[in-house]
Design an enzyme around this catalytic site. Structure first.
Site, short mmCIF file in Angstrom:
data_model
loop_
_atom_site.label_atom_id
_atom_site.label_comp_id
_atom_site.label_asym_id
_atom_site.label_seq_id
_atom_site.Cartn_x
_atom_site.Cartn_y
_atom_site.Cartn_z
N LYS A 126 0.97 -1.17 0.05
CA LYS A 126 0.06 0.06 -0.05
C LYS A 126 0.96 1.19 -0.03
CE LYS A 126 -1.97 2.83 2.86
NZ LYS A 126 -2.01 4.11 1.97
N GLU B 36 10.49 0.98 10.05
CA GLU B 36 11.54 2.09 9.96
C GLU B 36 10.78 3.18 10.00
OE1 GLU B 36 13.44 4.57 8.77
OE2 GLU B 36 13.24 3.92 6.64
N CYS C 39 13.88 10.30 6.65
CA CYS C 39 13.82 10.01 7.93
C CYS C 39 15.11 10.11 8.57
CB CYS C 39 13.19 8.48 8.16
SG CYS C 39 14.03 7.49 7.03
N GLU D 1 11.16 15.47 15.18
CA GLU D 1 11.38 15.34 13.85
C GLU D 1 10.52 16.22 13.19
OE1 GLU D 1 9.79 11.84 11.70
OE2 GLU D 1 11.90 11.67 10.65
P1 NDP Z 1 2.39 7.99 8.12
O1 NDP Z 1 3.18 7.16 9.03
O2 NDP Z 1 1.06 8.41 8.54
O3 NDP Z 1 2.04 7.36 6.79
C1 NDP Z 1 2.93 6.20 6.41
C2 NDP Z 1 2.02 5.19 5.62
O4 NDP Z 1 1.29 4.60 6.57
C3 NDP Z 1 1.26 5.66 4.46
O5 NDP Z 1 1.02 5.03 3.60
C4 NDP Z 1 -0.07 5.81 5.31
O6 NDP Z 1 -1.22 5.74 4.57
C5 NDP Z 1 -0.28 4.49 6.15
N1 NDP Z 1 -0.93 4.74 7.36
C6 NDP Z 1 -1.44 5.84 7.97
N2 NDP Z 1 -2.12 5.34 9.02
C7 NDP Z 1 -1.88 3.96 9.16
C8 NDP Z 1 -2.80 3.11 10.01
N3 NDP Z 1 -2.98 3.35 11.23
N4 NDP Z 1 -2.08 1.94 9.83
C9 NDP Z 1 -1.48 1.25 8.83
N5 NDP Z 1 -0.96 2.16 7.72
C10 NDP Z 1 -1.13 3.54 7.94
O7 NDP Z 1 3.05 9.22 7.65
P2 NDP Z 1 2.29 10.70 7.34
O8 NDP Z 1 2.34 10.64 6.01
O9 NDP Z 1 1.17 11.09 8.17
O10 NDP Z 1 3.72 11.76 8.22
C11 NDP Z 1 3.51 12.18 9.09
C12 NDP Z 1 4.94 12.06 9.96
O11 NDP Z 1 5.37 10.85 9.88
C13 NDP Z 1 5.93 13.13 9.11
O12 NDP Z 1 5.72 14.49 9.58
C14 NDP Z 1 7.16 12.64 9.25
O13 NDP Z 1 7.57 13.12 10.61
C15 NDP Z 1 6.86 11.39 9.62
N6 NDP Z 1 7.37 10.32 8.51
C16 NDP Z 1 8.37 9.53 8.65
C17 NDP Z 1 8.92 9.08 7.50
C18 NDP Z 1 9.86 8.09 7.65
O14 NDP Z 1 10.41 7.57 6.36
N7 NDP Z 1 10.33 7.39 8.74
C19 NDP Z 1 8.14 8.81 6.26
C20 NDP Z 1 6.79 9.76 6.43
C21 NDP Z 1 6.42 10.46 7.31
P3 NDP Z 1 -2.08 7.28 4.04
O15 NDP Z 1 -0.93 8.01 3.28
O16 NDP Z 1 -3.04 6.67 3.10
O17 NDP Z 1 -2.36 8.00 5.16
#
Ligand code: NDP
Length: 496
Positions: free
Chosen positions: A201, A275, A309, A406
């Site tokens: 996904k 991660e 990240c 972060e």
């Molecule tokens: P999320 O962790 O919400 O999203 C990452 C993925 O998880 C997306 O595919 C999202 O789907 C999905 N997701 C969201 N909620 C759930 C859930 N409850 N169960 C399973 N999957 C889920 O990151 P955000 O996009 O909201 O970003 C928020 C913050 O996260 C950022 O500000 C940053 O600090 C951090 N982040 C860290 C990353 C990393 O590489 N470590 C990458 C991205 C964000 P959908 O997109 O449909 O919501």
């Protein structure tokens, strides 16, 4: 370059309003390289499948805020269909000879290379990252992961001698929006090499390169159901990882969602790799090669707009060189080109989504309110789209939010230290533990420091270097498990 005389735009201001007398001519990459399908279905069992409820959502171009395409919104029935397709495909794929699986992975790698320009343009349009980064980093590295893991597919018993490595079954993989194609490759390549099938996904903000990858799977004649791609909101991600017929869960994203997934998987015998976030320290010692360190610090935090990240978001610089170093840094920031991600000269593109922009702006305000000193170059931002100026904070104390949280944006906090001991203490003073950097001329200092930094990856005299052969992953709230290298195969195997 085009001479501009006295009407030089302020975007070319150097430091305190000093203007350089020329402007880069626009160098836009062509959008025509890629044909974006206006409506996109789910990819299940090797076919395009409409979402059960018939619902869709739009994905937007962060640089223009315009919709790029409509994408199917899966519901829980579609999750079940995708997992069922992956299970069915596992019967054949899981028992296929490694050398046969390798052929498909090599094919995928080659097709990604052949179609690299198409992928780069799509990644930039959907994600907002500069085209030079999609072109030179994201897409080549994604292909490199498939090349690398293709090589392991028929050598698993050599990777784990005296063991009997067997695939786990169906892997549920949920990925974020900051490196959509690269995260897909990090997840799918080792899973397939090890003999698993997958349901992936992508993030809702950036689904298009994963859907184009579905096309690559078809082109490579990958057996139906080995890779399935479903698009939809976070709750679909949760339904996917919670599905009882899933054997392995891999997630990259925020620590908050990582915790939720951890809870959903707890008590089951599913394997789990997380991660998550980071707050890396990039440490510059007094004997560091300054020119290189300046470039490394800039790359460490402004690469991909800091939406990384492992970004080096805390600069720890030794007090004796702090003042001239920060002066040089300000000067360098003023030459960064912020704007149209499709322009080949752009260094800092658009922030991926409005929620992320709001979070970055909120944290910049918090930095000012808590007393840190703000510097932003006087560049003009485009009228449309989600942009932030490269931001540098000095006078930062460790208790400030900008030093602890972060930010996931182009914001660098400078903290000083007197001794290497103090640098290590400050670097480790975070709930995260994903990455760190050390800049010094002396090898012995590097070795002494890296062994005491609590971070999964430590770069020495470089930053943000990725290679499919080296493992990547974190400690503490940055998650657990490793991706990349031989280590990256382990989470997808039962060693018997
Ligand atoms: P999320 O962790 O919400 O999203 C990452 C993925 O998880 C997306 O595919 C999202 O789907 C999905 N997701 C969201 N909620 C759930 C859930 N409850 N169960 C399973 N999957 C889920 O990151 P955000 O996009 O909201 O970003 C928020 C913050 O996260 C950022 O500000 C940053 O600090 C951090 N982040 C860290 C990353 C990393 O590489 N470590 C990458 C991205 C964000 P959908 O997109 O449909 O919501």
């Amino acid at each position: 370059m085009v001479g501009r005389g006295t009407d030089t735009p302020s975007s070319w201001a150097l430091g305190d309003g000093q203007a350089i007398p020329w402007e880069y001519a626009p160098a836009p990459e062509s959008r025509d390289v890629v044909r974006i399908k206006p409506r996109n279905a789910l990819f299940i069992g090797g076919r395009d499948v409409a979402a059960t409820g018939g619902r869709t959502f739009a994905t937007l171009d962060p640089a223009t805020e315009e919709p790029l395409a409509e994408v199917a919104r899966a519901d829980v029935k579609d999750v079940d269909k995708a997992v069922t397709a992956a299970r069915k495909a596992f019967r054949g794929w899981g028992s296929l000879a490694g050398a046969e699986r390798a052929k498909y992975l090599f094919r995928i790698a080659r097709i990604l290379q052949e179609r690299s320009r198409e992928f780069a343009v799509l990644e930039t349009l959907d994600g907002g990252k500069p085209i030079k980064e999609s072109r030179d980093v994201d897409v080549p590295l994604a292909a490199a992961h498939f090349w690398y893991y293709a090589g392991w597919a028929d050598k698993l018993e050599y990777a784990f001698p005296n063991r009997q490595p067997r695939p786990l079954g169906v892997a549920a993989q949920v990925i974020p929006w900051n490196f959509p194609l690269l995260m897909l490759a990090w997840k799918i390549a080792p899973a397939l090499a090890a003999g698993n099938t997958v349901v992936l996904k992508p993030a809702s903000a950036t689904p298009l390169s994963a859907l184009l990858f579905a096309d690559v799977c078809r082109q490579a004649d990958l057996p139906p159901g080995v890779v399935n791609i479903i698009t939809g909101p976070g709750e679909i991600g949760l339904a996917l990882v919670s599905h009882p017929d899933v054997d392995k869960v891999a997630f990259t994203g925020s620590t908050a969602v990582g915790r939720e997934i951890g809870r959903a998987v707890a008590g089951t015998d599913k394997g789990l790799t997380l991660e998550l976030g980071g707050k890396a320290a990039n440490i510059v010692l007094d004997d560091a090669p300054i020119d290189q360190a300046i470039e490394g610090v800039v790359n460490g935090i402004f690469f991909n707009q800091g939406e990384v990240c492992c970004a080096g978001s805390r600069l720890l610089v030794q007090e004796s060189i702090a003042e001239p170093f920060v002066d040089r840094l300000r000067e360098r920031l003023s030459t960064l080109r912020v704007g149209d991600p499709m322009d080949k000269n752009t260094d800092v593109g658009a922030i991926n989504n409005p929620a992320q922009l709001a979070r970055i702006e909120e944290l910049i305000e918090a930095g000012v309110a808590e007393g840190a000193e703000l510097y932003q170059p006087a560049c003009e931002l485009p009228a449309r789209g989600w942009f932030v100026r490269p931001t540098l904070f000095t006078n930062v104390s460790q208790s400030m939010r900008i030093a602890r949280e972060e930010i996931f944006g182009p914001v660098l906090s400078v903290i000083t230290f007197r001794t290497p001991e103090e640098a290590i203490e400050k670097a480790n003073n975070t709930p995260y533990g994903l990455s760190a950097g050390v800049w010094t001329e002396k090898g012995s200092r590097i070795l002494a420091m890296v062994s005491r930094l609590r971070a999964g990856v430590v770069w020495a005299n470089t930053f943000n270097r990725f290679d499919p052969t080296s493992p990547f992953g974190g400690y503490k709230e940055s998650g657990f498990g490793r991706e990349g290298g031989v280590h990256g195969l382990l989470p997808y195997l039962d060693l018997g």
